[in-house]
Design an enzyme around this catalytic site. Structure first.
Site, PDB file in Angstrom:
ATOM      1  N   CYS A  73      -1.276   5.041   2.041  1.00  0.00           N
ATOM      2  CA  CYS A  73      -0.118   5.727   1.309  1.00  0.00           C
ATOM      3  C   CYS A  73      -0.938   6.710   0.494  1.00  0.00           C
ATOM      4  O   CYS A  73      -0.142   7.585  -0.091  1.00  0.00           O
ATOM      5  CB  CYS A  73       0.694   5.007   0.253  1.00  0.00           C
ATOM      6  SG  CYS A  73      -0.360   4.066  -0.944  1.00  0.00           S
ATOM      7  N   LEU A  74      -2.223   7.115   0.738  1.00  0.00           N
ATOM      8  CA  LEU A  74      -3.030   8.101  -0.054  1.00  0.00           C
ATOM      9  C   LEU A  74      -2.823   9.523   0.722  1.00  0.00           C
ATOM     10  O   LEU A  74      -2.748   9.230   2.066  1.00  0.00           O
ATOM     11  CB  LEU A  74      -4.535   7.665  -0.220  1.00  0.00           C
ATOM     12  CG  LEU A  74      -4.720   6.273  -1.014  1.00  0.00           C
ATOM     13  CD1 LEU A  74      -5.794   5.931  -1.028  1.00  0.00           C
ATOM     14  CD2 LEU A  74      -3.748   6.160  -2.346  1.00  0.00           C
ATOM     15  N   CYS A  75      -3.058  10.437   0.000  1.00  0.00           N
ATOM     16  CA  CYS A  75      -3.135  11.888   0.403  1.00  0.00           C
ATOM     17  C   CYS A  75      -4.781  12.185   0.897  1.00  0.00           C
ATOM     18  O   CYS A  75      -4.970  12.944   0.348  1.00  0.00           O
ATOM     19  CB  CYS A  75      -2.691  12.847  -0.650  1.00  0.00           C
ATOM     20  SG  CYS A  75      -1.271  12.370  -1.039  1.00  0.00           S
ATOM     21  N   THR A  76      -5.167  11.340   1.886  1.00  0.00           N
ATOM     22  CA  THR A  76      -6.395  11.854   2.436  1.00  0.00           C
ATOM     23  C   THR A  76      -6.506  11.230   3.789  1.00  0.00           C
ATOM     24  O   THR A  76      -5.899   9.970   3.977  1.00  0.00           O
ATOM     25  CB  THR A  76      -7.439  11.081   1.586  1.00  0.00           C
ATOM     26  OG1 THR A  76      -8.858  11.368   2.344  1.00  0.00           O
ATOM     27  CG2 THR A  76      -7.295   9.702   1.254  1.00  0.00           C
TER      28      THR A  76
ATOM     29  N   LEU B  27      -5.949   8.124  -7.228  1.00  0.00           N
ATOM     30  CA  LEU B  27      -4.419   8.866  -7.080  1.00  0.00           C
ATOM     31  C   LEU B  27      -3.538   8.057  -8.306  1.00  0.00           C
ATOM     32  O   LEU B  27      -2.371   8.175  -8.054  1.00  0.00           O
ATOM     33  CB  LEU B  27      -4.030   8.806  -5.594  1.00  0.00           C
ATOM     34  CG  LEU B  27      -4.722   9.607  -4.693  1.00  0.00           C
ATOM     35  CD1 LEU B  27      -4.178   9.838  -3.642  1.00  0.00           C
ATOM     36  CD2 LEU B  27      -4.831  11.051  -5.314  1.00  0.00           C
TER      37      LEU B  27
END
Length: 414
Positions: free
Chosen positions: A363-366, A404
């Site tokens: 679910c991370l932005c990477t 995050l």
């Protein structure tokens, strides 16, 4: 292993977890039921029965006089450490925080050892007061220990961590040989032993650790032969024969295609012969094997729920509520040069015959947040459980949980 395409062995999970009604079980509890019991996903689940079984298998195959210690850094969850303390002969740790967890088990302090190249004065003070064995990593650390022990009016128990003049071949992570931040170079140990005697410290022995995650019996036996020979050689400069020699561990577990489990029968027989030769020269010295990953790695799962499913230019993406912030190793960002998939399954669809190729992401932005690349899995839907095997070691505690700002996952010992 039911439910995964037998034509694609590279994606089959390496698992001892039983399947019931199409679902994986941990400690006899189905994944969906366990998720309800935990209350949320993601979570780590460790099977105490599998841990005990692994220890007993080790005990059955290793030499009877070989002491088995648990290296807490592999999995320092208090409940796991408490369980291990009832099985093993000692605990090995690498911080004051781990020391407090170890002492809470009731394990005798002199059966606990403390290693690490950068122990603070506060940590040394705590370890000396507790009476644990400190594996010294440098001459300066030895001087600091002697000074603090004198201030406390106690006798500090110490061993010398030795950086050997050889490496553990075929090791996933080399911890000795060549220039290293770990331990004292073997050639410098005699001088340190001379100074140790002057300082009046309680010399327990040597800690000689060459590497980890090794799946070659031949390499392990070759290294342990050299390790025991080195201990005998260094004893010539010691104030007395070592009471203990910790030969490290290095026993690996299979993670990826082509990995084969260690043959413990062959390894145990080889170690028995090596120890027989060693005890001809040092009959009263205990030999300790320190194991972490091998004890608990295959007894753990990471469970995360699919919260979205989408198609991007023809590729399926299963988006989970967990990710690399909880399980850095599975993302390929902890010790892998080339990313490989951990064994993965859809835990509640183990008997499904419908398959599809999918990417499992967190679910991370990477873009680094990948748990599975192009894996042939049972066709999954939102609400299903993605399960990562081989997650009992170097999982949560080796991951950047603050990244995050997401909540930390739960851990349960079942």
């Amino acid at each position: 292993m039911a439910g995964l395409d037998k034509k694609k062995p590279e994606h089959m999970p390496i698992t001892s977890f039983p399947v019931r009604d199409g679902e994986l079980t941990v400690g006899g509890i189905k994944i969906s039921q366990l998720a309800n019991r935990v209350g949320s996903t993601p979570f780590y689940a460790y099977d105490r029965g599998l841990i005990t079984e692994r220890f007993q298998t080790l005990r059955d195959h290793m030499p009877a006089d070989l002491k088995l210690h648990y290296a807490m850094k592999a999995n320092p969850m208090p409940a796991v450490v408490q369980h291990m303390s009832r099985l093993v002969d000692g605990l090995d740790l690498a911080s004051a925080g781990e020391m407090m967890t170890a002492l809470d088990t009731g394990m005798a302090p002199d059966l606990i050892s403390f290693a690490g190249p950068g122990k603070t004065e506060q940590e040394l003070s705590q370890a000396i007061a507790a009476g644990v064995v400190i594996n010294m990593e440098s001459p300066l650390e030895m001087e600091n220990i002697a000074r603090i022990a004198k201030q406390q009016g106690v006798l500090a128990k110490v061993a010398i961590r030795v950086n050997p003049d050889f490496e553990l071949k075929a090791s996933g992570m080399k911890m000795g040989g060549g220039p290293k931040q770990f331990g004292v170079d073997a050639e410098a140990v005699p001088e340190m032993l001379s100074r140790l005697a002057e300082l009046g410290l309680d010399f327990i022995g040597f800690h000689i650790y060459s590497g980890s995650q090794n799946l070659s019996v031949e390499s392990l036996l070759d290294t342990q032969e050299k390790t025991l020979e080195l201990a005998v050689r260094l004893t010539e400069a010691a104030p007395h024969a070592p009471r203990k020699v910790n030969i490290g561990g290095g026993l690996g577990i299979p993670y990826f295609p082509g990995d084969k489990p260690l043959d413990l029968k062959v390894l145990g027989a080889g170690l028995k012969n090596l120890m027989a030769d060693f005890h001809k020269q040092l009959p009263d010295t205990e030999v300790v094997m320190e194991l972490g990953r091998f004890m608990v790695g295959e007894a753990g799962l990471y469970v995360t729920k699919i919260i979205d499913k989408k198609v991007s230019r023809g590729e399926i993406y299963l988006i989970a509520d967990g990710g690399m912030h909880h399980h850095l190793a599975a993302s390929g960002n902890f010790g892998q040069m080339i990313r490989k998939n951990y064994p993965v399954a859809i835990g509640n669809r183990m008997d499904s015959s419908e398959k599809e190729q999918a990417n499992v992401v967190g679910c991370l932005c990477t873009p680094l947040d990948r748990l599975g690349d192009k894996m042939l899995l049972p066709a999954a839907e939102v609400g299903d459980f993605v399960v990562l095997f081989q997650s009992g070691a170097y999982g949560l505690s080796a991951s950047p949980t603050a990244f995050l700002g997401h909540a930390e996952p739960a851990e349960v010992l079942v």
